[in-house]
Design an enzyme around this catalytic site. Structure first.
Site: not given
Length: 739
Positions: A219-220, A35-36, A604, A250
């Site tokens: 973002d996020e 995503k980044t 993770r 998330q």
């Protein structure tokens, strides 16, 4: 960079997101889906392909670390074409906005940002003034209620009153706000609240910024609260180009105001929005992704995602059931030790995750006993250390003399004869003169005995206050004429801070080293100056302080794991009441968040995931039976390799009989009890009342010794330095120093 280069090595879903047209765009990005990269390439695409000047782009995220990564990636590909872009955290963007438009606001541009400790200190002061009992009303809880109200854009006078506690919150909230304004200060939540109020109350300001920011990117997005969501709508209200990337699966920060329902609100508020799913995972194996999906699919109010990986199935997930929490920690550390010794892994490959900070204690003890170095995320932060906070308080006071919290912290540090009596006199003089303690100090420093305030104090009190006021005055003059490192050094020299800290002891040297580390950071702000430096310190997050490279296992909570990845992950404490936490068992929303938290932990890992639980946990001197987490039932059995249960059952029974046998007048023989007595008969290496020496904790006395049915000896030792510890003899490196 050519447009084709921007799209190189992107998968079809990523290309769809990067090249999406105008309007509102919702990108739901599964863990490890890049995503980044999509967000940064979208910005590059806007600039290179669509011809959008960087000046017309606003990009916000949640941590300085994430913002730095985005800026680094963009700078590497676009070079100096980024001039004018607004790229940073929500809070830093809001602070920038407020300082630019401060003429519309009830504070001045040199406002300070109170950190979490300062905020709670203000709440305590408000409670004291209102004669509220801090045993009945915990300051942290009241501050939490105030923060929650601000996140929902509810001001003190608007707080709904449904109970007496609500009335208490409202009173404290009102006084807390008055104290902030008197100190020309804002808290973290204020940065958002005042930014929204600025844009709502001043249409001309709103239109100016909404026209400027042709594209707003986030973002996020799942971690936004109501205030942040409203801010985004206001800033994109002219061009309507709002590009958000997130994943409701998330969203794990509900306790601090994050609301995953903003994803649902986005689709409701913008029914014509384009929704794009990123489902290819570049981090984990398919087995890990299948387990994660099986867990999260039980939640409702979400968009299903079919996560897939090209990395193959990988190894099955290992589930280890330990006899108790001590054995749980020992198993994790022993497994890591064996892999390190065999050369199969490096220390930095491992992460051990848990639901609550308290769970780290036994892990730390086990790592210490084994001699394996580790790094603990969430321990006392560098910026929370006393000497660092002292220097920051000096700098904040130089920036804003009305910052009473900082003034009270350093006015007598190092000691300069300003005691409580003198400080009270200073506060009373400020009230009488309708001024602030800082302004009175500056007047005393400039005018000495000619000051109209001199006679408010005793002769000795006036002298010491004038001396401090004189230093403060000279620092403020220097602030406007010299660079930040020079100011930093002048303050340290004037107050003899090194001599105060470094008394020749190791602790003293360490404390001075911490100050020098802060000084090194100050040099990075030589050009930008004091205000950006202090703003950077105030807005730093726990994740921003995690070292980029550290060849040691990482211990951290599941909340702190967000955005990180490791080759091998252990998640411990998979018992009902721990994960999911006991507070969530009667609240469907809380339980859904616990499931998301577990999902984040699972995803993770790159290669290997180990889940660990304990059949019993120590509880105030005894042991309490545990029930396996219901989350474990969600994972298909064919994905799991289970171990430890048959051994655990034997050990539970053995310990239970052993503990009972200590109360028997006659030893039992035969069967399990006989086996336990036999183990005791094998003459343990350590005896009760023996004095021993540990390499880390020094000397202590053995208070209990026991041998399990597998022959492992465990001892309880009272150390003079750290109190009681339970140790596994095979790992403890204990030395007998007397019989």
């Amino acid at each position: 960079m050519r447009a084709m280069d921007i799209l190189a090595n992107l998968n079809p879903q990523q290309i769809q997101a990067v090249t999406a047209g105008l309007g509102q765009i919702l990108v739901l990005a599964g863990p490890g889906s890049g995503k980044t990269r999509v967000l940064t390439q979208r910005i590059a695409y806007l600039i290179q392909k669509m011809g959008v000047p960087p000046y017309h782009i606003l990009a916000v995220t949640f941590t300085n670390k994430a913002a730095r990564e985005m800026e680094h990636r963009l700078s590497s590909s676009l070079g100096n074409q980024l001039d004018g872009i607004w790229l940073g955290t929500f809070h830093s963007a809001c602070a920038r906005l407020l300082r630019r438009e401060v003429n519309y606001l009830p504070f001045t541009s040199n406002f300070v940002i109170m950190d979490a400790d300062d905020q709670e200190t203000l709440v305590k002061r408000a409670m004291k003034e209102l004669n509220l009992n801090d045993k009945l009303y915990r300051p942290a809880a009241l501050h939490g209620a105030i923060s929650a109200a601000k996140n929902e854009l509810i001001l003190a006078d608007e707080l709904p009153i449904r109970s007496y506690r609500d009335e208490v919150v409202a009173r404290v909230y009102k006084r807390y706000e008055e104290m902030l304004r008197a100190s020309n200060a804002l808290d973290f939540d204020d940065l958002l609240v005042w930014a929204v109020r600025l844009l709502v109350d001043n249409p001309q300001v709103r239109e100016r910024y909404a026209r400027r920011f042709e594209h707003v990117l986030v973002d996020e997005f799942q971690d936004t609260n109501r205030a942040q969501y409203e801010l985004l709508k206001l800033l994109s209200s002219y061009h309507h180009n709002l590009f958000v990337v997130g994943d409701e699966d998330q969203s794990i920060y509900r306790w601090r105001g994050a609301d995953y329902r903003n994803v649902l609100r986005f689709e409701t508020d913008f029914p014509d929005c384009q929704k794009i799913l990123l489902e290819q995972n570049y981090r984990s194996t398919q087995t890990v992704l299948n387990a994660a999906r099986a867990v999260i699919d039980r939640n409702i109010h979400r968009t299903p995602k079919h996560l897939f990986s090209d990395r193959g199935n990988g190894t099955r997930i290992l589930l280890h059931e330990a006899v108790d929490d001590h054995a749980e920690a020992a198993y994790v550390v022993d497994t890591i030790r064996q892999m390190l010794n065999s050369g199969a892994a490096r220390g930095g490959d491992f992460a051990v995750m848990y639901r609550t900070n308290a769970q780290s204690r036994l892990l730390e003890e086990a790592f210490l006993q084994s001699g394996i170095p580790y790094r603990l995320v969430g321990a006392q932060r560098f910026y929370g250390r006393r000497e660092v906070k002292d220097v920051i308080a000096y700098l904040r006071l130089v920036q804003n003399q009305n910052d009473e919290i900082s003034l009270q912290r350093v006015i007598n540090v190092p000691a300069r004869g300003i005691g409580d009596k003198t400080l009270i006199a200073l506060q009373m003089a400020a009230q009488k003169e309708n001024s602030t303690p800082g302004k009175i100090l500056l007047n005393l420093g400039r005018k000495g005995q000619e000051s109209p305030y001199w006679n408010h104090f005793s002769g000795r009190g006036a002298v010491v206050l004038a001396d401090f006021g004189g230093m403060l005055h000279s620092w403020q003059e220097m602030r406007d004429a010299a660079d930040l490192p020079a100011l930093f050094d002048q303050i340290l020299n004037d107050v003899a801070f090194q001599a105060y800290l470094d008394d020749g002891s190791e602790e003293g040297r360490d404390r001075w080293e911490n100050v020098l580390e802060l000084r090194r950071l100050a040099f990075e702000f030589t050009e930008r100056g004091l205000i950006p430096f202090l703003e950077n310190l105030a807005l730093v997050s726990d994740q921003d302080t995690i070292p980029e490279q550290a060849d040691a296992p990482t211990l951290l909570t599941l909340h702190a794991a967000k955005g990180l990845e490791f080759t091998q992950v252990f998640i411990i404490g998979l018992d009902e009441g721990l994960l999911p936490h006991s507070r969530s068992l009667d609240d469907p929303e809380e339980l859904a968040e616990e499931r998301r938290l577990f999902y984040v932990g699972i995803t993770r890992t790159r290669d290997r995931l180990t889940l660990v639980r304990a059949d019993q946990r120590s509880n105030y001197g005894g042991f309490q039976d545990q029930i396996p987490s219901n989350f474990l039932r969600d994972i298909p059995p064919d994905l799991i390799q289970q171990e430890g249960r048959h051994k655990a059952q034997r050990r539970i029974a053995a310990r239970s009989w052993e503990e009972r046998s200590t109360r028997w007048e006659q030893p039992a023989h035969g069967g399990l009890a006989g086996m336990i007595q036999s183990n005791h008969a094998r003459a343990p290496q350590f005896q009760i009342n023996q004095r021993v020496r540990h390499p880390a904790w020094g000397e202590g006395m053995v208070t209990q010794s026991r041998i399990a049915d597998d022959g492992e000896e465990t001892v309880d030792v009272f150390f003079e330095s750290v109190g009681f510890k339970r140790l596994l003899v095979s790992l403890a490196n204990l030395e007998i120093i007397s019989e």
